[in-house]
Design an enzyme around this catalytic site. Structure first.
Site, PDB file in Angstrom:
ATOM      1  N   GLU A  33       0.800  -1.084   0.005  1.00 53.01           N
ATOM      2  CA  GLU A  33       0.073  -0.096   0.062  1.00 53.01           C
ATOM      3  C   GLU A  33       0.995   1.133   0.130  1.00 53.01           C
ATOM      4  OE1 GLU A  33      -2.900   0.137   3.360  1.00 53.01           O
ATOM      5  OE2 GLU A  33      -3.694   2.165   2.584  1.00 53.01           O
ATOM      6  N   ARG A 259       5.400 -13.161   9.333  1.00 53.75           N
ATOM      7  CA  ARG A 259       6.077 -12.102   9.295  1.00 53.75           C
ATOM      8  C   ARG A 259       7.412 -12.053   9.780  1.00 53.75           C
ATOM      9  NH1 ARG A 259       2.601  -8.230   9.107  1.00 53.75           N
ATOM     10  NH2 ARG A 259       3.883  -6.414   9.717  1.00 53.75           N
ATOM     11  N   LYS A 269       4.489   0.832   9.870  1.00 53.65           N
ATOM     12  CA  LYS A 269       4.310   1.762   9.138  1.00 53.65           C
ATOM     13  C   LYS A 269       4.061   3.177   9.972  1.00 53.65           C
ATOM     14  CE  LYS A 269       3.046   0.178   5.184  1.00 53.65           C
ATOM     15  NZ  LYS A 269       2.504  -0.040   3.679  1.00 53.65           N
TER      16      LYS A 269
HETATM   17  P1  ATP Z   1       2.948  -2.467   8.109  1.00 54.35           P
HETATM   18  O1  ATP Z   1       2.332  -3.378   9.303  1.00 54.35           O
HETATM   19  O2  ATP Z   1       4.266  -2.229   8.209  1.00 54.35           O
HETATM   20  O3  ATP Z   1       2.150  -1.179   8.195  1.00 54.35           O
HETATM   21  P2  ATP Z   1       1.584  -3.616   5.945  1.00 54.35           P
HETATM   22  O4  ATP Z   1       1.466  -4.893   5.928  1.00 54.35           O
HETATM   23  O5  ATP Z   1       0.580  -2.707   6.201  1.00 54.35           O
HETATM   24  O6  ATP Z   1       2.999  -3.059   6.719  1.00 54.35           O
HETATM   25  P3  ATP Z   1       1.726  -3.421   3.013  1.00 54.35           P
HETATM   26  O7  ATP Z   1       2.177  -2.245   2.144  1.00 54.35           O
HETATM   27  O8  ATP Z   1       0.322  -3.785   2.980  1.00 54.35           O
HETATM   28  O9  ATP Z   1       1.995  -2.965   4.437  1.00 54.35           O
HETATM   29  O10 ATP Z   1       2.488  -4.582   2.932  1.00 54.35           O
HETATM   30  C1  ATP Z   1       3.027  -4.954   1.543  1.00 54.35           C
HETATM   31  C2  ATP Z   1       3.422  -6.482   1.456  1.00 54.35           C
HETATM   32  O11 ATP Z   1       4.385  -6.554   2.492  1.00 54.35           O
HETATM   33  C3  ATP Z   1       2.234  -7.328   2.126  1.00 54.35           C
HETATM   34  O12 ATP Z   1       2.261  -8.384   1.473  1.00 54.35           O
HETATM   35  C4  ATP Z   1       2.615  -7.670   3.729  1.00 54.35           C
HETATM   36  O13 ATP Z   1       2.243  -9.036   3.954  1.00 54.35           O
HETATM   37  C5  ATP Z   1       4.201  -7.683   3.605  1.00 54.35           C
HETATM   38  N1  ATP Z   1       4.874  -7.170   4.609  1.00 54.35           N
HETATM   39  C6  ATP Z   1       4.665  -6.120   5.571  1.00 54.35           C
HETATM   40  N2  ATP Z   1       5.179  -6.312   6.605  1.00 54.35           N
HETATM   41  C7  ATP Z   1       6.056  -7.287   6.669  1.00 54.35           C
HETATM   42  C8  ATP Z   1       6.864  -8.237   7.542  1.00 54.35           C
HETATM   43  N3  ATP Z   1       6.993  -7.415   8.724  1.00 54.35           N
HETATM   44  N4  ATP Z   1       7.338  -9.133   7.163  1.00 54.35           N
HETATM   45  C9  ATP Z   1       7.054  -9.804   6.173  1.00 54.35           C
HETATM   46  N5  ATP Z   1       6.256  -9.307   5.213  1.00 54.35           N
HETATM   47  C10 ATP Z   1       5.858  -8.160   5.197  1.00 54.35           C
HETATM   48 MG    MG Z   2      -1.278  -3.933   4.723  1.00 57.49          MG
END
Ligand code: ATP
Ligand code: MG
Length: 552
Positions: A33, A259, A269
Site C-alpha cells: 500500500e 512476518r 509503518k
Molecule cells: P505495516 O504493518 O508495516 O504497516 P503493511 O502490511 O500494512 O505493513 P503493506 O504495504 O500492506 O504493508 O505490505 C505489502 C506486503 O508486504 C504485504 O504482502 C505484507 O504482507 C508484506 N509485509 C509487510 N510487513 C511485513 C513483515 N514485517 N514481514 C513480512 N512481510 C511483510
Molecule cells: Mg497492509
C-alpha cells in the site's frame, strides 16, 4: 539470487504445483500500500515473491494496493519502486495499481447484488459492531439484509453517484452472520468516502475494502500464488468465497507465511511515520531507520539484505529475529568486499622529528588484505601525521599494544616509529607526540631486533582531508520497543547518533563515490553518504562496527 529450498515451504508447494500441472507458469505479486516507505519486513516479502518467480522462471508483479486514498501519495509510489529495484528485482511489465481495476470491482459488486449475494446496509458503525457478535457469540442479521436485489442495485448506484454522505451506507456481502469466522459475517465490500485519489482523482466516492479488492486483483492479473502474512489466514475463506462467487478470469490461491519481526526495531509503518513526523529521525531514509531507503543510506548493500532474507528463511510461524543477524549479514559482505582505508576520528599530532620539513613519500597499500585484484592505494607519508588520541599513552602496562612514550608501534602499511617526547599546553593536555621513524622498517622488522607490539592507523596531517563522520547506533536501546504495554518512544537510544566533525581521512577517500563502502581500519565499516558527501566536504556514515558489541 537463488532462493534456497530448504528453509522455504512455499518453494516445495510451487514445485509440486508445477510438477502436477496445476499451474503452467508461476505468477506472484508484491502488493504494497503506498502509504509509507518499505521496511525490512517488506524486503522479506519482496525477496520471497520475486525470488520464487525468478527460481521457477515465472513472473512477479509490483502492484500498488491503493484503495485507501487519504493515506497514500506519489512520494511513496516512487520510493517503493526505487527500493524494489535497488534490491535487484524487476517486475513483470508495467507497474500495476488496484485503482485501475475500480470499474471492474464495481461491476462485480453489482453482479453480487443481482445474484442476491450482497446488500446495502444502513446501520451506523456502532450498530454494525453490535450486530457483529463476538468470537464466542454469533452475530445478528442486519434489518437491511433482506432488501431486494432491485432496491440494492438502486441504492448501490446512488452510492456511486454521490447521493449519500460519507459513512451513511455500506455494501456488504451476504454470507453468514453466525459464522465462527468473523470475516464471513457479512463483510463490507464498499464504503462511501468522498476523497480525491492520487490515481483516479474524484472519479469515485465509493472505495472497495482490502478484502473485496485483493483477491480480485490477483485474479485479474492471473496470480497463481498469492503470498501474504499470517494475520490474513482467517481472511482466506473470504478470499476463496469471492473467487468462487464471481466470474473472475483466474483462480489464485492464498498462502500465508510468518512476518518478520526484529528485536531492537519497530516495523509498523504507523510508528515509523511517527518517528519521521516528530523529527526523531531526519526522514524515512535516516540511516537509523529499518526502511530499505534507510538501510541503503546506512551502507547496507542489496546483496546483504537479500542474504539476510535468505538466512531467516520462510516459515509458517511468527518469531522474533535477532537484529544481530542483519548486522552480521552486512558485516560479512563488507568484510569480503569493502576496500580498506584509514580515518582518524580523534586526531592527535604525531611529529616525526628525524624527517626533514616538507618530506613526502608515497607508500602503496593494498586496498584489501586478501583480494589483490582490488588493487592498491597511495598513502602520502609526511613529517606530520595524525593518529587517534586513544592510540597514545605516556605510560601503559603491557596489555596496551599501541604507542607509548619511549616505545615503538608500527604505523599501518608504513614504518615503525618510536615515541620520544610529548608537547603539552599549560593545562597539561597533550598537543602533539614527537617520535622518530626507525629506518628501513617498511615491511621489515627493525634491524636492532626491538619489535613493535602493535599496529595503529594514521593519516598525513598535511595531505589528509578533514571529514564529517556520523556514528550511528541502534535507534532503540530496548530489545522489545514494540511490546504492547509500553510506548515505543520511551525506548529510544539517546546515543543513536554522534556526529564527529573533525575526523581526518586519507586523501584518496575524498574522491569516494556516494554510497561507496569502506572498512576504516580498526574503526568499522563506513559509507560515503548518498546525499551529503562530496570531494570538497566528505561525509561518511558508520554502517556497522567491526565486532558485535551488543552480544558481549
Ligand atoms: P505495516 O504493518 O508495516 O504497516 P503493511 O502490511 O500494512 O505493513 P503493506 O504495504 O500492506 O504493508 O505490505 C505489502 C506486503 O508486504 C504485504 O504482502 C505484507 O504482507 C508484506 N509485509 C509487510 N510487513 C511485513 C513483515 N514485517 N514481514 C513480512 N512481510 C511483510
Ligand atoms: Mg497492509
Amino acid at each position: 539470487m537463488e532462493t534456497r529450498a530448504g528453509n522455504n515451504f512455499l518453494h516445495a508447494i510451487i514445485k509440486e504445483d508445477l510438477e502436477m500441472g496445476r499451474v503452467s507458469e508461476v505468477v506472484t505479486r508484491f502488493p504494497p500500500e503506498p502509504n509509507g516507505y518499505l521496511h525490512v519486513g517488506h524486503a522479506k516479502s519482496i525477496c520471497l515473491n520475486f525470488g520464487l518467480a525468478e527460481t521457477f522462471g515465472g513472473r512477479c508483479n509490483l502492484r500498488f494496493d491503493d484503495t485507501n486514498p487519504e493515506k497514500e501519495s506519489q512520494e511513496f509510489i516512487d520510493s517503493i519502486q526505487e527500493d524494489v529495484r535497488w534490491l535487484g528485482y524487476e517486475w513483470a511489465e508495467e507497474v500495476r495499481f488496484a485503482s485501475r481495476y475500480f470499474q471492474q470491482f464495481y461491476e462485480w459488486a453489482e453482479y453480487l447484488v443481482v445474484q442476491g449475494k450482497a446488500y446495502v446496509c444502513d446501520l451506523n458503525a456502532e450498530q454494525a459492531r453490535e450486530h457483529r457478535g463476538t468470537l464466542t457469540e454469533p452475530g445478528r442479521n442486519s434489518p437491511y439484509r433482506e432488501r431486494s436485489p432491485e432496491e440494492n442495485l438502486d441504492l448501490l448506484r446512488r452510492m456511486k453517484a454521490g447521493e449519500f454522505p460519507d459513512g451513511s451506507r455500506v455494501l456488504r456481502a451476504k454470507i453468514d452472520m453466525a459464522s465462527p469466522n468473523m470475516n464471513l459475517r457479512d463483510p463490507i465490500l464498499y464504503r462511501i468516502r468522498t476523497a480525491v485519489h492520487h490515481q483516479t482523482g474524484s472519479e469515485w466516492v465509493i472505495y472497495p475494502t482490502y478484502d473485496f479488492a485483493h483477491g480480485q486483483e490477483d485474479a485479474i492479473e492471473g496470480v497463481t500464488h498469492s503470498i501474504c502474512t499470517l494475520e490474513f489466514e482467517d481472511h482466506r475463506p473470504l478470499y476463496d468465497w469471492f473467487i468462487e462467487h464471481l466470474p473472475v478470469p483466474s483462480r489464485p490461491r492464498q498462502y500465508e507465511f510468518g512476518r518478520l519481526n526484529l528485536n531492537y526495531t519497530v516495523t509498523s509503518k504507523r510508528k515509523l511515520k511517527q518517528l519521521v513526523d516528530e523529527g526523531v529521525v531526519s526522514g524515512w531514509d535516516d540511516p537509523r531507520m529499518p526502511t530499505i531507503a534507510g538501510m541503503r543510506r546506512r551502507g547496507f548493500t542489496p546483496a546483504s539484505v537479500r542474504k539476510f532474507c535468505e538466512m531467516i528463511g520462510v516459515t509458517r510461524s511468527d518469531g522474533v529475529v535477532d537484529v544481530a543477524m542483519l548486522e552480521h549479514a552486512i558485516r560479512d559482505d563488507l568484510n569480503t568486499n569493502a576496500p580498506r582505508a584509514m580515518c582518524v576520528l580523534k586526531p592527535l599530532r604525531l611529529v616525526l622529528t628525524n624527517l626533514p620539513e616538507g618530506h613526502r613519500e608515497d607508500l602503496a597499500a593494498a586496498a584489501h588484505p586478501s583480494r589483490p585484484e582490488l588493487g592498491e592505494r597511495s598513502l602520502p607519508f609526511t613529517r606530520e601525521l595524525l593518529i587517534d588520541t586513544e592510540d597514545f599513552r605516556e605510560e601503559a602496562n603491557k596489555k596496551y599494544k599501541r604507542l607509548v612514550l619511549g616505545k615503538r608501534v608500527r604505523l599501518r602499511s608504513a614504518y615503525v616509529v618510536e615515541a620520544e617526547s610529548v608537547e603539552k599546553d599549560e593545562a597539561g593536555n597533550i598537543l602533539a607526540v614527537h617520535a622518530r621513524v626507525i629506518p628501513d622498517t617498511l615491511g621489515e622488522d627493525p634491524a636492532d631486533g626491538v619489535k613493535p607490539k602493535g599496529v595503529i592507523h594514521w593519516v598525513s596531517a598535511t595531505e589528509g582531508r578533514q571529514a564529517t563522520v556520523r556514528l550511528y547506533d541502534r535507534l532503540f536501546s530496548d530489545p522489545a520497543p514494540d511490546r504492547g504495554d509500553r510506548d515505543f518512544m520511551d525506548c529510544l537510544n539517546p546515543d543513536s547518533l554522534r556526529v564527529v566533525e573533525g575526523a581526518w581521512i586519507e586523501p584518496g577517500l575524498a574522491a569516494a563515490e556516494p554510497e561507496q563502502g569502506f572498512q576504516f581500519e580498526r574503526e568499522g565499516y563506513f559509507v560515503a553518504d548518498r546525499y551529503d558527501h562530496s570531494p570538497e566536504a566528505p561525509v561518511f556514515n558508520l554502517t556497522i562496527g567491526l565486532r558485535d558489541t551488543w552480544e558481549g
